[in-house]
Design a protein around this motif. Structure first.
Motif, PDB file in Angstrom:
ATOM      1  N   THR A   3       0.830  -1.202   0.000  1.00 23.44           N
ATOM      2  CA  THR A   3       0.000   0.000   0.000  1.00 23.44           C
ATOM      3  C   THR A   3       0.867   1.255   0.000  1.00 23.44           C
ATOM      4  O   THR A   3       0.588   2.208  -0.726  1.00 23.44           O
ATOM      5  CB  THR A   3      -0.932   0.000   1.235  1.00 23.44           C
ATOM      6  N   ALA A   4       1.923   1.244   0.803  1.00 24.78           N
ATOM      7  CA  ALA A   4       2.814   2.406   0.870  1.00 24.78           C
ATOM      8  C   ALA A   4       3.515   2.635  -0.466  1.00 24.78           C
ATOM      9  O   ALA A   4       3.633   3.777  -0.927  1.00 24.78           O
ATOM     10  CB  ALA A   4       3.847   2.214   1.980  1.00 24.78           C
ATOM     11  N   GLU A  59       3.917   9.614 -10.018  1.00 21.21           N
ATOM     12  CA  GLU A  59       3.285   9.762 -11.334  1.00 21.21           C
ATOM     13  C   GLU A  59       2.618  11.128 -11.460  1.00 21.21           C
ATOM     14  O   GLU A  59       2.686  11.765 -12.508  1.00 21.21           O
ATOM     15  CB  GLU A  59       2.272   8.646 -11.567  1.00 21.21           C
ATOM     16  N   ARG A  60       1.991  11.584 -10.391  1.00 20.04           N
ATOM     17  CA  ARG A  60       1.358  12.896 -10.391  1.00 20.04           C
ATOM     18  C   ARG A  60       2.411  13.993 -10.560  1.00 20.04           C
ATOM     19  O   ARG A  60       2.229  14.949 -11.320  1.00 20.04           O
ATOM     20  CB  ARG A  60       0.589  13.101  -9.081  1.00 20.04           C
ATOM     21  N   GLU A  61       3.544  13.835  -9.872  1.00 21.00           N
ATOM     22  CA  GLU A  61       4.627  14.811  -9.970  1.00 21.00           C
ATOM     23  C   GLU A  61       5.227  14.831 -11.374  1.00 21.00           C
ATOM     24  O   GLU A  61       5.500  15.905 -11.924  1.00 21.00           O
ATOM     25  CB  GLU A  61       5.706  14.488  -8.939  1.00 21.00           C
ATOM     26  N   VAL A  62       5.421  13.659 -11.965  1.00 22.95           N
ATOM     27  CA  VAL A  62       5.962  13.578 -13.328  1.00 22.95           C
ATOM     28  C   VAL A  62       5.018  14.278 -14.300  1.00 22.95           C
ATOM     29  O   VAL A  62       5.459  15.038 -15.172  1.00 22.95           O
ATOM     30  CB  VAL A  62       6.194  12.103 -13.743  1.00 22.95           C
ATOM     31  N   LYS A  63       3.737  14.050 -14.149  1.00 16.90           N
ATOM     32  CA  LYS A  63       2.746  14.687 -15.025  1.00 16.90           C
ATOM     33  C   LYS A  63       2.820  16.214 -14.899  1.00 16.90           C
ATOM     34  O   LYS A  63       2.805  16.934 -15.900  1.00 16.90           O
ATOM     35  CB  LYS A  63       1.347  14.192 -14.658  1.00 16.90           C
ATOM     36  N   GLU A  64       2.913  16.689 -13.673  1.00 13.15           N
ATOM     37  CA  GLU A  64       3.007  18.134 -13.428  1.00 13.15           C
ATOM     38  C   GLU A  64       4.299  18.708 -14.021  1.00 13.15           C
ATOM     39  O   GLU A  64       4.283  19.781 -14.639  1.00 13.15           O
ATOM     40  CB  GLU A  64       2.956  18.394 -11.928  1.00 13.15           C
ATOM     41  N   ILE A 103       4.119   5.536  -5.624  1.00 16.54           N
ATOM     42  CA  ILE A 103       4.097   5.505  -7.091  1.00 16.54           C
ATOM     43  C   ILE A 103       3.068   6.489  -7.623  1.00 16.54           C
ATOM     44  O   ILE A 103       3.340   7.236  -8.575  1.00 16.54           O
ATOM     45  CB  ILE A 103       3.809   4.074  -7.591  1.00 16.54           C
ATOM     46  N   LYS A 104       1.913   6.519  -7.000  1.00 14.53           N
ATOM     47  CA  LYS A 104       0.848   7.435  -7.429  1.00 14.53           C
ATOM     48  C   LYS A 104       1.306   8.896  -7.293  1.00 14.53           C
ATOM     49  O   LYS A 104       1.088   9.710  -8.189  1.00 14.53           O
ATOM     50  CB  LYS A 104      -0.403   7.184  -6.584  1.00 14.53           C
ATOM     51  N   GLU A 105       1.964   9.201  -6.172  1.00 16.01           N
ATOM     52  CA  GLU A 105       2.468  10.562  -5.964  1.00 16.01           C
ATOM     53  C   GLU A 105       3.527  10.918  -7.010  1.00 16.01           C
ATOM     54  O   GLU A 105       3.535  12.026  -7.543  1.00 16.01           O
ATOM     55  CB  GLU A 105       3.057  10.693  -4.563  1.00 16.01           C
TER      56      GLU A 105
END
Length: 107
Positions: free
Chosen positions: A66-67, A76-81, A72-74
């Motif tokens: 879960t961690a 991916e969000r940063e890479v997108k930004e 990974i989700k964080e």
């Protein structure tokens, strides 16, 4: 679309603990899950998913914890930004370079 969790983390932990504690009383893991799920108020598949996730998080089963999934989700969000910001900077750079060329030609 975000689903609001129907069950609190405490209820999930308790349900998983019940399955783990009473696993030996049943012929299979699924039988234990089918017996315990109605007591918690969820369908057996949901409880099975919780048990699997708990096993992954504790290292008993291979998979993404879960961690790790949250990290990974964080990322991916940063890479997108960052990609969006990079595209904006490229466009601005091209715009100002063209403006500088136009200014030199008019002089």
């Amino acid at each position: 679309m975000n689903k609001s969790p129907k069950f609190s983390p405490e209820v999930r932990e308790r349900a998983v603990r019940m399955v783990q504690e009473h696993r030996a009383d049943y012929p299979s893991l699924w039988a234990a899950i089918e017996s315990i799920a109605p007591k918690i108020g969820c369908v057996p598949q949901t409880l099975n998913d919780w048990v699997k996730k708990a096993e992954v998080d504790s290292g008993q089963r291979p998979g993404t914890t879960t961690a790790d999934a949250q990290r990974i989700k964080e990322l991916e969000r940063e890479v997108k930004e960052l990609r969006r910001a990079n595209d904006i900077l490229k466009t601005a750079s091209a715009f100002f370079a063209q403006a500088e060329l136009d200014r030199r030609l008019k002089s």
